[in-house]
Scaffold this motif. Structure first.
Motif, PDB file in Angstrom:
ATOM      1  N   CYS A 144       0.600  -1.227  -0.100  1.00 32.85           N
ATOM      2  CA  CYS A 144       0.061  -0.185  -0.031  1.00 32.85           C
ATOM      3  C   CYS A 144       0.736   1.082  -0.192  1.00 32.85           C
ATOM      4  O   CYS A 144       1.434   1.529   0.322  1.00 32.85           O
ATOM      5  CB  CYS A 144      -1.103  -0.098   1.686  1.00 32.85           C
ATOM      6  SG  CYS A 144      -1.130  -0.117   2.565  1.00 32.85           S
ATOM      7  N   TYR A 165      -1.670  15.762  -2.122  1.00 33.78           N
ATOM      8  CA  TYR A 165      -1.768  13.732  -1.826  1.00 33.78           C
ATOM      9  C   TYR A 165      -2.693  13.676  -1.110  1.00 33.78           C
ATOM     10  O   TYR A 165      -3.707  13.533  -0.597  1.00 33.78           O
ATOM     11  CB  TYR A 165      -1.192  13.467  -0.427  1.00 33.78           C
ATOM     12  CG  TYR A 165       0.130  13.968   0.535  1.00 33.78           C
ATOM     13  CD1 TYR A 165       1.305  12.802  -0.274  1.00 33.78           C
ATOM     14  CD2 TYR A 165       0.584  15.049   0.495  1.00 33.78           C
ATOM     15  CE1 TYR A 165       2.747  12.542   0.032  1.00 33.78           C
ATOM     16  CE2 TYR A 165       2.300  15.223   0.573  1.00 33.78           C
ATOM     17  CZ  TYR A 165       3.408  14.414  -0.029  1.00 33.78           C
ATOM     18  OH  TYR A 165       4.200  14.749  -0.009  1.00 33.78           O
ATOM     19  N   PRO A 166      -3.571  13.301  -2.355  1.00 32.59           N
ATOM     20  CA  PRO A 166      -5.325  12.745  -3.166  1.00 32.59           C
ATOM     21  C   PRO A 166      -5.207  12.178  -2.435  1.00 32.59           C
ATOM     22  O   PRO A 166      -5.199  10.827  -3.262  1.00 32.59           O
ATOM     23  CB  PRO A 166      -5.513  13.563  -3.980  1.00 32.59           C
ATOM     24  CG  PRO A 166      -4.409  13.073  -4.949  1.00 32.59           C
ATOM     25  CD  PRO A 166      -3.339  13.647  -4.233  1.00 32.59           C
ATOM     26  N   ALA A 168      -8.404   9.997  -2.395  1.00 31.03           N
ATOM     27  CA  ALA A 168      -8.741   8.949  -2.679  1.00 31.03           C
ATOM     28  C   ALA A 168      -7.917   8.345  -4.931  1.00 31.03           C
ATOM     29  O   ALA A 168      -8.605   7.146  -5.474  1.00 31.03           O
ATOM     30  CB  ALA A 168     -10.198  10.202  -3.816  1.00 31.03           C
ATOM     31  N   SER A 169      -6.822   9.230  -4.843  1.00 35.33           N
ATOM     32  CA  SER A 169      -6.187   8.062  -5.453  1.00 35.33           C
ATOM     33  C   SER A 169      -4.154   7.967  -4.544  1.00 35.33           C
ATOM     34  O   SER A 169      -3.545   7.912  -5.676  1.00 35.33           O
ATOM     35  CB  SER A 169      -5.131   8.847  -7.320  1.00 35.33           C
ATOM     36  OG  SER A 169      -5.231  10.101  -6.450  1.00 35.33           O
ATOM     37  N   LEU A 170      -4.453   7.484  -3.679  1.00 33.07           N
ATOM     38  CA  LEU A 170      -3.705   7.510  -2.992  1.00 33.07           C
ATOM     39  C   LEU A 170      -2.762   6.645  -3.357  1.00 33.07           C
ATOM     40  O   LEU A 170      -1.184   6.564  -4.253  1.00 33.07           O
ATOM     41  CB  LEU A 170      -3.320   7.671  -1.556  1.00 33.07           C
ATOM     42  CG  LEU A 170      -2.348   8.125  -0.798  1.00 33.07           C
ATOM     43  CD1 LEU A 170      -1.685   9.454  -1.094  1.00 33.07           C
ATOM     44  CD2 LEU A 170      -2.296   7.978   0.697  1.00 33.07           C
ATOM     45  N   GLU A 171      -3.149   5.595  -3.722  1.00 36.29           N
ATOM     46  CA  GLU A 171      -2.263   4.161  -4.205  1.00 36.29           C
ATOM     47  C   GLU A 171      -1.670   4.113  -5.376  1.00 36.29           C
ATOM     48  O   GLU A 171      -0.407   3.228  -5.837  1.00 36.29           O
ATOM     49  CB  GLU A 171      -3.627   2.779  -4.337  1.00 36.29           C
ATOM     50  CG  GLU A 171      -4.604   2.499  -2.788  1.00 36.29           C
ATOM     51  CD  GLU A 171      -3.099   2.359  -2.045  1.00 36.29           C
ATOM     52  OE1 GLU A 171      -1.571   1.882  -2.186  1.00 36.29           O
ATOM     53  OE2 GLU A 171      -3.001   2.332  -0.375  1.00 36.29           O
ATOM     54  N   ASP A 172      -2.672   4.715  -6.469  1.00 39.65           N
ATOM     55  CA  ASP A 172      -2.083   5.084  -8.138  1.00 39.65           C
ATOM     56  C   ASP A 172      -1.643   5.845  -7.333  1.00 39.65           C
ATOM     57  O   ASP A 172      -0.366   5.997  -8.729  1.00 39.65           O
ATOM     58  CB  ASP A 172      -3.732   5.897  -8.844  1.00 39.65           C
ATOM     59  CG  ASP A 172      -4.545   4.779  -9.249  1.00 39.65           C
ATOM     60  OD1 ASP A 172      -3.946   3.557  -9.014  1.00 39.65           O
ATOM     61  OD2 ASP A 172      -5.700   4.665  -8.755  1.00 39.65           O
ATOM     62  N   ASP A 173      -0.531   7.551  -7.066  1.00 43.80           N
ATOM     63  CA  ASP A 173      -0.336   8.850  -7.643  1.00 43.80           C
ATOM     64  C   ASP A 173       1.410   7.760  -6.729  1.00 43.80           C
ATOM     65  O   ASP A 173       2.088   8.521  -7.338  1.00 43.80           O
ATOM     66  CB  ASP A 173      -0.918   9.643  -6.442  1.00 43.80           C
ATOM     67  CG  ASP A 173      -1.434  10.298  -6.953  1.00 43.80           C
ATOM     68  OD1 ASP A 173      -2.095   9.666  -9.102  1.00 43.80           O
ATOM     69  OD2 ASP A 173      -2.517  10.568  -6.648  1.00 43.80           O
ATOM     70  N   TYR A 174       1.266   7.089  -5.154  1.00 41.77           N
ATOM     71  CA  TYR A 174       1.638   6.920  -4.666  1.00 41.77           C
ATOM     72  C   TYR A 174       2.268   5.224  -4.514  1.00 41.77           C
ATOM     73  O   TYR A 174       3.478   5.157  -4.099  1.00 41.77           O
ATOM     74  CB  TYR A 174       2.100   7.282  -3.008  1.00 41.77           C
ATOM     75  CG  TYR A 174       2.263   8.844  -3.383  1.00 41.77           C
ATOM     76  CD1 TYR A 174       3.158   9.613  -3.315  1.00 41.77           C
ATOM     77  CD2 TYR A 174       1.332   9.668  -3.145  1.00 41.77           C
ATOM     78  CE1 TYR A 174       3.741  10.745  -3.703  1.00 41.77           C
ATOM     79  CE2 TYR A 174       1.106  11.234  -3.851  1.00 41.77           C
ATOM     80  CZ  TYR A 174       2.331  11.734  -3.418  1.00 41.77           C
ATOM     81  OH  TYR A 174       2.371  12.967  -3.427  1.00 41.77           O
TER      82      TYR A 174
END
Length: 222
Positions: A144, A165-166, A168-174
């Motif tokens: 994660c 660090y939005p 809603a898209s944390l997994e995709d971004d980071y």
């Protein structure tokens, strides 16, 4: 433990950091921890070693000396930063003065319970942009984003934090950052920077052995 405004117990400083938050970052690791998470990869940071006492002004001088265009944020970890509350508060105040109006976010890692931090360290909401909290749980470790284990919680407290660090898209971004662990060599010690995936450290040690690099001790097996 050290709890004075002028000094802190410091494990290490590192720049550049590219896998513990947005962009290129400065990393500050506190020395000393009373959380004692099973499976912690940084058990070398647990002791409250008085020989690792450093002036907070010196840490701020280190930040100031970094090229301004190469610092998008500061990541603070440990150890457990909240075990030195006055030192943490003084350091954060100094970081705020140093960054001024620049878009430099502050991301803090804590192994403390989120509700406990809200009650006892409510001032963090006004002094950090992002907080990652809760103890590391070995049986919930996975890939994660920004977290070592699935139970850990990411909170944003500022406009800058929410923008970078939005949730809603944390997994995709980071999430991709979890595929990269940096290595630094310093006076015969090899430091890893990042949050390794389960099995990464064992594979890393095996590879070092294959390359003929002898390790006298490893922090995750201390």
């Amino acid at each position: 433990m050290n709890d004075t405004e002028g000094t802190l117990l410091l494990s290490r400083l590192h720049h550049p950091v590219r896998n513990l938050g947005f962009g290129v970052r400065a990393g500050i690791w506190f020395q000393g921890c009373t959380v004692y998470c099973r499976g912690c990869i940084a058990r070398d940071t647990w002791p409250f070693d008085p020989d690792r006492t450093y002036a907070i002004a010196g840490v701020l001088d280190w930040l100031t000396a970094l090229p301004a265009e190469q610092v998008d944020g500061v990541t603070i970890s440990g150890g457990e930063p909240t075990d030195q509350p006055a030192a943490l508060a003084a350091l954060l105040a100094g970081i705020h003065a140093w960054r001024g109006e620049r878009d430099i976010d502050v991301l803090l890692y804590s192994g403390r319970d989120t509700a406990f931090l809200a009650e006892e360290f409510g001032w963090l909401a006004a002094t950090v942009d992002v907080l990652v909290s809760e103890p590391y749980l070995l049986d919930r470790a996975d890939g994660c984003a920004l977290r070592g284990s699935r139970n850990q919680i990411v909170q944003t407290f500022s406009e800058l934090g929410a923008r970078r660090y939005p949730l809603a898209s944390l997994e995709d971004d980071y999430g991709p950052q979890r595929n990269h662990v940096s290595v630094a060599v310093d006076n015969g010690s090899i430091w890893t920077v990042g949050i390794p995936l389960p099995g990464d450290m064992a594979a890393f040690r095996t590879r070092m052995t294959e390359l003929g690099i002898e390790t006298k001790r490893t922090s995750w097996l201390m």
